[in-house]
Design a protein around this motif. Sequence first.
Motif, PDB file in Angstrom:
ATOM      1  N   LEU A  92       0.830  -1.196   0.000  1.00  0.00           N
ATOM      2  CA  LEU A  92       0.000   0.000   0.000  1.00  0.00           C
ATOM      3  C   LEU A  92       0.870   1.254   0.000  1.00  0.00           C
ATOM      4  O   LEU A  92       1.918   1.301   0.655  1.00  0.00           O
ATOM      5  N   ARG A  93       0.430   2.239  -0.719  1.00  0.00           N
ATOM      6  CA  ARG A  93       1.135   3.525  -0.728  1.00  0.00           C
ATOM      7  C   ARG A  93       0.769   4.283   0.542  1.00  0.00           C
ATOM      8  O   ARG A  93      -0.398   4.609   0.766  1.00  0.00           O
ATOM      9  N   VAL A  94       1.770   4.562   1.328  1.00  0.00           N
ATOM     10  CA  VAL A  94       1.544   5.167   2.639  1.00  0.00           C
ATOM     11  C   VAL A  94       2.454   6.377   2.786  1.00  0.00           C
ATOM     12  O   VAL A  94       3.650   6.304   2.506  1.00  0.00           O
ATOM     13  N   ARG A  95       1.883   7.467   3.254  1.00  0.00           N
ATOM     14  CA  ARG A  95       2.651   8.686   3.460  1.00  0.00           C
ATOM     15  C   ARG A  95       2.902   8.941   4.953  1.00  0.00           C
ATOM     16  O   ARG A  95       4.007   9.285   5.364  1.00  0.00           O
ATOM     17  N   ARG A  96       1.837   8.811   5.772  1.00  0.00           N
ATOM     18  CA  ARG A  96       1.960   9.095   7.201  1.00  0.00           C
ATOM     19  C   ARG A  96       1.293   7.982   8.013  1.00  0.00           C
ATOM     20  O   ARG A  96       0.140   8.082   8.407  1.00  0.00           O
ATOM     21  N   PRO A  97       2.043   6.884   8.276  1.00  0.00           N
ATOM     22  CA  PRO A  97       1.471   5.780   9.048  1.00  0.00           C
ATOM     23  C   PRO A  97       1.519   6.052  10.549  1.00  0.00           C
ATOM     24  O   PRO A  97       2.507   6.582  11.071  1.00  0.00           O
ATOM     25  N   VAL A  98       0.458   5.675  11.222  1.00  0.00           N
ATOM     26  CA  VAL A  98       0.349   5.846  12.673  1.00  0.00           C
ATOM     27  C   VAL A  98      -0.062   4.509  13.284  1.00  0.00           C
ATOM     28  O   VAL A  98      -0.997   3.862  12.796  1.00  0.00           O
ATOM     29  N   VAL A  99       0.638   4.103  14.323  1.00  0.00           N
ATOM     30  CA  VAL A  99       0.292   2.890  15.055  1.00  0.00           C
ATOM     31  C   VAL A  99      -0.129   3.286  16.462  1.00  0.00           C
ATOM     32  O   VAL A  99       0.571   4.045  17.137  1.00  0.00           O
ATOM     33  N   VAL A 100      -1.283   2.792  16.880  1.00  0.00           N
ATOM     34  CA  VAL A 100      -1.815   3.094  18.210  1.00  0.00           C
ATOM     35  C   VAL A 100      -1.235   2.086  19.191  1.00  0.00           C
ATOM     36  O   VAL A 100      -1.442   0.884  19.067  1.00  0.00           O
ATOM     37  N   HIS A 101      -0.516   2.563  20.178  1.00  0.00           N
ATOM     38  CA  HIS A 101       0.149   1.731  21.182  1.00  0.00           C
ATOM     39  C   HIS A 101      -0.404   2.018  22.565  1.00  0.00           C
ATOM     40  O   HIS A 101      -0.985   3.070  22.783  1.00  0.00           O
ATOM     41  N   PRO A 102      -0.192   1.083  23.520  1.00  0.00           N
ATOM     42  CA  PRO A 102       0.489  -0.188  23.393  1.00  0.00           C
ATOM     43  C   PRO A 102      -0.340  -1.195  22.583  1.00  0.00           C
ATOM     44  O   PRO A 102      -1.549  -1.285  22.777  1.00  0.00           O
ATOM     45  N   GLN A 103       0.331  -1.938  21.725  1.00  0.00           N
ATOM     46  CA  GLN A 103      -0.312  -3.011  20.982  1.00  0.00           C
ATOM     47  C   GLN A 103       0.767  -3.939  20.432  1.00  0.00           C
ATOM     48  O   GLN A 103       1.965  -3.687  20.594  1.00  0.00           O
ATOM     49  N   PHE A 104       0.325  -5.006  19.780  1.00  0.00           N
ATOM     50  CA  PHE A 104       1.220  -5.952  19.124  1.00  0.00           C
ATOM     51  C   PHE A 104       2.213  -5.174  18.270  1.00  0.00           C
ATOM     52  O   PHE A 104       1.825  -4.286  17.502  1.00  0.00           O
ATOM     53  N   THR A 105       3.492  -5.505  18.412  1.00  0.00           N
ATOM     54  CA  THR A 105       4.531  -4.655  17.824  1.00  0.00           C
ATOM     55  C   THR A 105       4.868  -4.993  16.373  1.00  0.00           C
ATOM     56  O   THR A 105       5.560  -4.233  15.708  1.00  0.00           O
ATOM     57  N   GLU A 106       4.388  -6.106  15.866  1.00  0.00           N
ATOM     58  CA  GLU A 106       4.767  -6.512  14.521  1.00  0.00           C
ATOM     59  C   GLU A 106       4.306  -5.538  13.431  1.00  0.00           C
ATOM     60  O   GLU A 106       5.023  -5.341  12.444  1.00  0.00           O
ATOM     61  N   PRO A 107       3.128  -4.895  13.548  1.00  0.00           N
ATOM     62  CA  PRO A 107       2.751  -3.923  12.519  1.00  0.00           C
ATOM     63  C   PRO A 107       3.763  -2.795  12.369  1.00  0.00           C
ATOM     64  O   PRO A 107       4.133  -2.439  11.245  1.00  0.00           O
ATOM     65  N   GLU A 108       4.226  -2.247  13.476  1.00  0.00           N
ATOM     66  CA  GLU A 108       5.212  -1.173  13.374  1.00  0.00           C
ATOM     67  C   GLU A 108       6.531  -1.696  12.835  1.00  0.00           C
ATOM     68  O   GLU A 108       7.170  -1.048  11.992  1.00  0.00           O
ATOM     69  N   ALA A 109       6.944  -2.877  13.281  1.00  0.00           N
ATOM     70  CA  ALA A 109       8.195  -3.443  12.792  1.00  0.00           C
ATOM     71  C   ALA A 109       8.138  -3.658  11.282  1.00  0.00           C
ATOM     72  O   ALA A 109       9.102  -3.364  10.561  1.00  0.00           O
ATOM     73  N   ALA A 110       7.004  -4.159  10.786  1.00  0.00           N
ATOM     74  CA  ALA A 110       6.868  -4.400   9.346  1.00  0.00           C
ATOM     75  C   ALA A 110       6.902  -3.095   8.565  1.00  0.00           C
ATOM     76  O   ALA A 110       7.519  -3.017   7.496  1.00  0.00           O
TER      77      ALA A 110
END
Length: 350
Positions: A92-110
């Motif tokens: 996916l074309r992404v410009r400004r990704p945001v991860v809501v934490h605390p949560q499973f860390t694999e999405p941010e790592a990927a």
Amino acid sequence: MHNPSEPDLRHHGDAEVRGAGAELTDLAVNVRAGTPPVWLREHIAASLGGLAAYPDGRAARRAVAERHGLPEERVLLTAGAAEAFVLIARALRVRRPVVVHPQFTEPEAALRDAGHRVERVLLDEADGFRLDPRAVPGDADLVVVGNPTNPTSVLHPARDLARLARPGRTLVVDEAFMDAVPGEAESLASVTDLPGLIVLRSLTKTWGLAGLRIGYVLASPGTIARLERAQPLWPVSSPALAAAEACSAPPALAEAARAADRLAEDRTYLAAAVGQFEGVRVHGPAAGPFLLIRVRGAAAVRGRLRGLGFAVRRGDTFPGLGPDYLRLAVRDRATTDRFAEALGKALAES
């Protein structure tokens, strides 16, 4: 190389029970104990006779679609939900990704591995780690949130998640533990009218299939097509496809529902057992197959618990948590009684 000033996003609960830890009673991994059931093991074993043929995912895809009342073109089978995070980050074309934490860390790592600069929205312990949609930047074009969230066990209202959806934004809701919630309350899996919605599901936790790797993505047909193009050929094995088909059938769904009810009772029992100790705070209300607790000197307590035969999940590798957190998988009451006795001893030594 890991930066010691940053949480280790690649640390997961299975690290607690590898090597010498294999002998420990496991409260670190959120896979339901006693799984896969005999009928599922036999069903998977029966599929082995067809291993000479390339995998054919049509029946499994159809079964998952029917399970959620969706057309097949809104379903993509993956080698566990973890693969889905990689596909999203790369396709996916992404410009400004945001991860809501605390949560499973694999999405941010990927996302980071794919070259993205990731922003974090940290939920507040004082608010019970509950989602405030207003905290997410309005121009974020990718938002990732778990529901129920690992490790906090918070179940966010579907209406709050829906407020995050908007044209031009991809909203990824990780529902890996939703089938552990009685009635699957607050699920968005069958919703088709929210723009940019991607729902991820896993069959790993409830059915004990971590070693088989099977999950799926639910999204618009266009998004599914983009993610599928990023997959290698035949990404899901024939035994995993057999499991997905079987676990989506009505008898399996009924069994999962009964398991969710038992889990809720066992979680209440665990919360009471650990909450009796002075200095231990149990975060709740909890909705997942695990509890988040806060205790001073958690690293030392965790080490003493290992000496007493129990593995628990450290919490300091989750952004937004600190060194005083532990995550406990819900187990049967006999195991909880033994764990509470060990926890009492570990706390007494501090």
